[in-house]
Design a protein around this motif. Structure first.
Motif, PDB file in Angstrom:
ATOM      1  N   ARG A  49      80.981  22.442  95.411  1.00  0.00           N
ATOM      2  CA  ARG A  49      79.676  22.030  95.902  1.00  0.00           C
ATOM      3  C   ARG A  49      79.383  22.661  97.256  1.00  0.00           C
ATOM      4  O   ARG A  49      80.290  23.102  97.971  1.00  0.00           O
ATOM      5  N   ALA A  50      78.115  22.651  97.627  1.00  0.00           N
ATOM      6  CA  ALA A  50      77.714  23.269  98.890  1.00  0.00           C
ATOM      7  C   ALA A  50      78.228  22.500 100.099  1.00  0.00           C
ATOM      8  O   ALA A  50      78.266  23.048 101.209  1.00  0.00           O
ATOM      9  N   ALA A  81      73.575  20.672  94.456  1.00  0.00           N
ATOM     10  CA  ALA A  81      73.729  21.849  95.315  1.00  0.00           C
ATOM     11  C   ALA A  81      75.161  22.349  95.202  1.00  0.00           C
ATOM     12  O   ALA A  81      76.109  21.644  95.542  1.00  0.00           O
ATOM     13  N   VAL A  96      77.804  26.209  95.088  1.00  0.00           N
ATOM     14  CA  VAL A  96      77.987  27.472  95.788  1.00  0.00           C
ATOM     15  C   VAL A  96      77.851  28.636  94.818  1.00  0.00           C
ATOM     16  O   VAL A  96      78.510  28.666  93.775  1.00  0.00           O
ATOM     17  N   ARG A 121      74.419  28.686  99.365  1.00  0.00           N
ATOM     18  CA  ARG A 121      74.061  27.443  98.681  1.00  0.00           C
ATOM     19  C   ARG A 121      73.075  27.776  97.562  1.00  0.00           C
ATOM     20  O   ARG A 121      72.141  28.564  97.736  1.00  0.00           O
ATOM     21  N   LEU A 164      78.070  27.668 105.715  1.00  0.00           N
ATOM     22  CA  LEU A 164      78.719  26.716 104.799  1.00  0.00           C
ATOM     23  C   LEU A 164      80.081  26.339 105.374  1.00  0.00           C
ATOM     24  O   LEU A 164      81.127  26.682 104.828  1.00  0.00           O
TER      25      LEU A 164
END
Length: 525
Positions: A86-87, A102, A104, A117, A188
């Motif tokens: 996930r982001a 959301a 990656v 993202r 990120l």
């Protein structure tokens, strides 16, 4: 099905597409002998008139697409227990992903890939045979046979059986996959921290073996890929990204075709709305309205009549010679509203055509289509695309092609170099390595910065083509790819093609301000 492209167009809960849960509006799914390998999913749509996003660089604000298709839509997939990054740096199992999550993905800028993202826009499942890919670091990934992962030399299918009709490259022991930990992830922070634990991991493929039959899951994301089990995975391009498969015309999304059975009637109703201001409606910039399915369903005559009856100007871009069937309807429409027709044609060599565009009408058939359109009194422009460096870009080849186009009666032509967005790049690399391996190094240099050919090549092509267009009387145009009044201009892409749309391809509208913005390669070029 929330999140799918067709989500707002559903009226009945009559069933579901295989692998696509609860697609409302489905009437039936059918296969017929004359379309071997094709499944038609017939739906009743609630709306077919689509507004183009304000930031889009296209010179029109509305489109109509009676068909939707997605090649390989159901088998770029992983088993449900695969962890997806996930982001925020956490993970979610593949089976538990939801539209809107959301995650990656990655983008390539200036020849460098980085993590970004991205958002899940579709999620579905099906049951298929799977294979297990084992890596030297102990990682094991179970995937469907057509699934693709990123290696240090490009995208690869996991097994040979998954390559049918596609790029012909697959994993073998010794291949090295790209670990997400090797890529920069600006912005990120949580993702960087998680990936730091995997630095130095040996991502060499040790084995690829059958692993039984499992329920697998696939997604569509904004970037066309995602990170799972520390690796980069190709996902289904739910049509908006698959529109750049310029050279995958032999497939022409032959596996799954969604047909909006009531498109003519729904469009006629929408065009009767007092709010409709009779703006230019474009067809063929996403899916070809004269693809093979139109021969079976005959939706376009009713669509043309609806546009004509409402006083709406329209344009059609196609490589399908089936358009000739509807010339009487188009001529009648042209007497009442502005009409533009564009035909794509990349080359004359029949052997090269069979190799690079199997399954599409021949160059001679497309020239005949141009001639028939012009003879019928309709304007027609030709997109000479994609021009293939080292194969179709010589002065002699371009001069011969433009001469044939002019002789067929085209009003104008636009010449565009090959455009290699994700999806196209992998297909073309496989084709080039099989058919013209001596050109691999040159293409790597020409496209080292991304999807667009290097500026120096583009400028040289433009300089050589300009006098040829003038000589053959094909230099009319002026609506630059990307220009339209109203809405916001798209962000310029530094390597985009600035060439204008050819004369004849767009309807002649009252003069308005046209903003020159960046080019966007259309699906049919």
């Amino acid at each position: 099905m929330k999140g799918m492209r067709w989500a707002g167009q559903q009226v009945d809960d009559d069933g579901a597409l295989p692998g696509m849960p609860a697609l409302k509006g489905l009437v039936r799914s059918v296969r017929t002998p004359e379309f071997a390998g094709v499944t038609f999913h017939e739906v009743r749509a609630r709306s077919v008139l689509n507004r183009v996003p304000g930031a889009s660089p296209m010179p029109f604000s509305w489109t109509v697409n009676p068909y939707r298709g997605c090649s390989h839509a159901c088998t770029y997939c992983l088993v449900g227990s695969t962890p997806v990054l996930r982001a925020d740096g956490g993970t979610t199992l593949m089976a538990q992903l939801r539209v809107g999550d959301a995650v990656v993905g990655s983008v390539v800028e200036d020849g460098l890939r980085r993590l970004v993202r991205t958002t899940v826009t579709a999620h579905w499942s099906r049951t298929v045979p799977v294979v297990r890919v084992r890596l030297a670091d102990g990682t094991a990934v179970d995937a469907g046979p057509e699934h693709r992962v990123l290696t240090t030399v490009g995208w690869r299918h996991v097994v040979r059986e998954g390559c049918a009709g596609d790029d012909g490259v697959w994993l073998v022991p010794g291949d090295v996959l790209v670990g997400a930990e090797t890529l920069p992830a600006p912005g990120l922070a949580g993702v960087r921290d998680v990936l730091a634990d995997s630095r130095g991991a040996d991502r060499t493929v040790v084995s690829v073996e059958p692993a039984g039959r499992e329920t697998v899951y696939d997604v569509t994301t904004g970037t066309g890929d995602y990170v799972a089990a520390g690796l980069l995975h190709h996902n289904c391009f739910a049509r908006n990204t698959h529109t750049y498969l310029d050279l995958d015309a032999g497939e022409d999304f032959d596996r799954q075709v969604v047909v909006k059975l009531n498109a003519p009637e729904v469009l006629a109703r929408e065009l009767r709305s007092p709010r409709w201001t009779r703006e230019h409606v474009a067809m063929g910039t996403n899916t070809d309205p004269y693809q093979r399915a139109e021969g079976r369903y005959r939706l376009m005559p009713g669509i043309v009549r609806a546009l004509r009856g409402s006083g709406t100007p329209f344009s059609i871009l196609t490589k399908g010679t089936l358009l000739a069937r509807d010339l009487p309807e188009l001529v009648a429409a042209g007497a009442d509203v502005p009409v533009g027709v564009g035909v794509s044609l990349a080359l004359l060599d029949p052997d090269l055509h069979r190799s690079v565009e199997p399954g599409t009408p021949t160059p001679r058939a497309r020239l005949d289509l141009v001639r028939r359109i012009a003879d019928a009194g309709l304007p027609v422009g030709v997109f000479v695309a994609p021009v293939l460096p080292g194969l179709t870009d010589s002065d002699a080849a371009l001069d011969a092609l433009l001469g044939e186009i002019a002789a067929a009666g085209a009003a104008g032509a636009t010449v565009l170099a090959l455009h290699l967005r994700p999806g196209t790049r992998e297909w073309f690399h496989g084709w080039l390595s099989r058919e013209h391996p001596e050109l691999l190094e040159r293409y790597a240099e020409l496209y080292r910065r991304g999807a667009y050919v290097q500026k120096a090549y583009r400028e040289d092509l433009t300089a050589r083509v300009r006098p040829l267009l003038r000589r053959h009387g094909l230099d009319g145009g002026g609506h630059h790819m990307g220009g339209r009044s109203g809405g916001r201009a798209g962000t310029p892409e530094p390597e985009a093609n600035p060439e204008p749309w050819p004369a004849g391809a767009l309807p002649r509208l009252p003069e308005r301000v046209v903003t020159e913005t960046t080019a966007e390669q259309l699906s049919l070029l």
